[in-house]
Motif scaffolding. Structure first.
Motif, PDB file in Angstrom:
ATOM      1  N   LYS A 267       0.827  -1.212   0.000  1.00 47.22           N
ATOM      2  CA  LYS A 267       0.000   0.000   0.000  1.00 47.22           C
ATOM      3  C   LYS A 267       0.858   1.257   0.000  1.00 47.22           C
TER       4      LYS A 267
ATOM      5  N   ASP B 197       1.108   4.160  -2.843  1.00 44.52           N
ATOM      6  CA  ASP B 197       0.784   5.530  -2.445  1.00 44.52           C
ATOM      7  C   ASP B 197       1.889   6.509  -2.809  1.00 44.52           C
TER       8      ASP B 197
ATOM      9  N   LEU C 104      -2.487  -2.116  -9.675  1.00 44.76           N
ATOM     10  CA  LEU C 104      -3.614  -2.505  -8.827  1.00 44.76           C
ATOM     11  C   LEU C 104      -4.368  -3.694  -9.412  1.00 44.76           C
TER      12      LEU C 104
ATOM     13  N   ASP D 293      -6.462  -5.089  -5.134  1.00 39.24           N
ATOM     14  CA  ASP D 293      -6.863  -3.740  -4.731  1.00 39.24           C
ATOM     15  C   ASP D 293      -6.488  -3.467  -3.275  1.00 39.24           C
TER      16      ASP D 293
ATOM     17  N   ASP E 248      -5.829  -0.665  -2.159  1.00 40.89           N
ATOM     18  CA  ASP E 248      -6.466   0.589  -1.750  1.00 40.89           C
ATOM     19  C   ASP E 248      -7.741   0.324  -0.958  1.00 40.89           C
TER      20      ASP E 248
ATOM     21  N   ASN F 299      -3.897  -6.188   1.848  1.00 41.22           N
ATOM     22  CA  ASN F 299      -2.573  -5.568   1.879  1.00 41.22           C
ATOM     23  C   ASN F 299      -1.741  -6.115   3.040  1.00 41.22           C
TER      24      ASN F 299
END
Length: 465
Positions: free
Chosen positions: A329, A333, A347, A352, A354, A360
């Motif tokens: 993550k 970012d 992604l 995913d 996020d 994650n």
């Protein structure tokens, strides 16, 4: 032509225009998961072009395409096991003369009999077990510059007289290497636990007995390893370590299904299982000493190193991580906005992280530091735009705080890898000592490099215990 990437759906579109004053128009769109591009316009007054495409196929093939409609007129060549590689065209007619494919080694499919005969001659005149490549030709194609690539020595260049069918030496890429004996690289096939065939490359330190093994994991991960002279593998072999390089699922070159078998499979999934299974193969074959296995890699290979130590702690005696992410993550970012298409693509392939914090945490080694018990060496560039310094900092300090053996070398003037020779030599020297300490191989005396900029954050900062 132009290639356009859609940031929303990660599709790619080839655009063309009929002349410099015309508007650009879409010719072919490759949805996410498909691969292709325009290779060359045919010599037929703008009627057709050559394109590579995986649409409707498992692997990418070479096609002839109508430039008005985008319709496929002919499938010129394809291979069921690997994507189309290099394409040799006649400079004037744009006719295809040969296409290369590389499943494990480079193989050529010929469309020009004379060109094929020249390659047969060149093969017969070159060193044993080499790959032949053409670097350049004169306009009349009577004189060629040819490269002979080997796995156990430097690349040799010769001048080929196409009429006389003779060669004469031109130069050797690294002539100093001719004074040394190197280990040949073998291409191997390994069956993963689910039956998938994997291609790998093995460089042995000893052909008579098992030795410590370094699993050298390529970066990307959407890339691949190739057969040929590999300086790292030769370095390791010289120090007493066999080297295994695997094209695990998610690697490129083997078709879209093989590539996307890696989607969502980082860390605790089948991408990492492929590496674990490959190590077990080397043990079962009597190549590797099961008690002395190291996982070593940069970028994604660095992540795989951290994942190997965290998720399969009993497999590896030690690990070397160069610019590898520890938290997926925070890795994503840190990607700048103008890399938007790349982030979206990552992604889709990784998962995913996020929206799914639990996922994650599941795949990020940082959250599994307690599982690590083998020593780790970390190398990082402070100016890395892809894998920020924080990725190395956070896992190094977490390991130190828990008393897990870790060494951390930071180079303030480096980025994603080590570009300055002094820094490369410095890190290699430290890695060599680390490997000798934990695997028992040879090492030269080393006390740092005067021009290197190495600093040691773990030694310079106090950590509360």
């Amino acid at each position: 032509e132009a290639l356009v990437k859609d940031q929303e759906d990660s599709s790619s579109t080839v655009r063309v225009r009929d002349d410099k004053d015309s508007e650009w128009r879409d010719l072919v769109t490759f949805p996410y998961g498909e691969d292709g591009n325009l290779v060359e316009f045919c010599a037929d007054e703008g009627k057709t072009c050559l394109m590579t495409s995986s649409v409707g196929r498992e692997t990418s093939a070479l096609l002839k395409v109508d430039l008005k409609t985008g319709e496929t007129l002919d499938v010129i060549s394809g291979n069921d096991k690997c994507d189309v590689g290099g394409i040799v065209l006649d400079d004037d007619t744009k006719e295809v003369k040969a296409i290369s494919y590389n499943y494990a080694r480079k193989e050529l499919t010929f469309f020009d009999k004379d060109f094929e005969k020249d390659y047969e001659v060149l093969k017969s005149l070159g060193p044993d077990n080499c790959e032949v490549g053409t670097a350049s030709k004169t306009e009349d194609e009577k004189t060629w510059i040819v490269a002979y690539t080997r796995s156990d020595g430097p690349t040799e260049y010769v001048i080929y007289d196409q009429e006389k069918k003779e060669t004469k030496p031109l130069f050797v890429s690294k002539p100093d290497l001719l004074d040394y004996k190197f280990s040949p690289m073998e291409d191997v096939r390994i069956e993963a636990r689910d039956g998938l065939e994997l291609v790998g490359y093995l460089t042995k330190a000893d052909t008579e007995k098992k030795t410590p093994l370094i699993l050298l994991v390529h970066g990307g991960p959407w890339a691949r390893d190739f057969w040929g002279f590999n300086a790292q593998a030769q370095w390791f072999a010289n120090r007493g370590y066999a080297t295994l390089q695997m094209n695990y699922r998610g690697s490129t070159g083997y078709g879209k299904n093989f590539l996307h078998k890696g989607d969502g499979e980082w860390g605790v999934g089948t991408m990492q299982h492929d590496l674990t299974d490959s190590v077990q193969w080397a043990i079962d074959e009597g190549i590797a000493d099961a008690e002395n296995i190291c996982v070593f890699g940069g970028s994604y290979g660095g992540y795989a190193t951290l994942a190997g130590l965290a998720f399969t702690p009993d497999v590896y005696k030690c690990g070397v991580d160069i610019v590898g992410p520890s938290n997926i993550k925070t890795l994503l970012d840190s990607i700048p906005p103008y890399w938007g298409p790349l982030r979206n693509d990552m992604l889709k392939k990784i998962g995913d992280v996020d929206a799914d914090e639990e996922f994650n945490r599941k795949i990020s080694p940082l959250y599994h530091v307690d599982n690590i018990k083998s020593p780790l060496l970390i190398g990082q560039g402070a100016n890395d735009p892809r894998v920020k310094q924080a990725e190395a900092d956070q896992i190094a300090f977490a390991m130190q705080k828990k008393g897990i053996p870790v060494e951390y070398v930071l180079y303030p003037d480096e980025g994603h890898g080590f570009a300055r020779p002094d820094n490369r030599i410095d890190f290699n020297g430290r890695a060599e000592l680390f490997l000798a300490k934990h695997l028992g191989g040879r090492a030269e005396a080393f006390d740092g490099v005067s021009g290197a900029t190495a600093v040691f954050p773990l030694e310079e900062s106090k950590v509360e215990v």
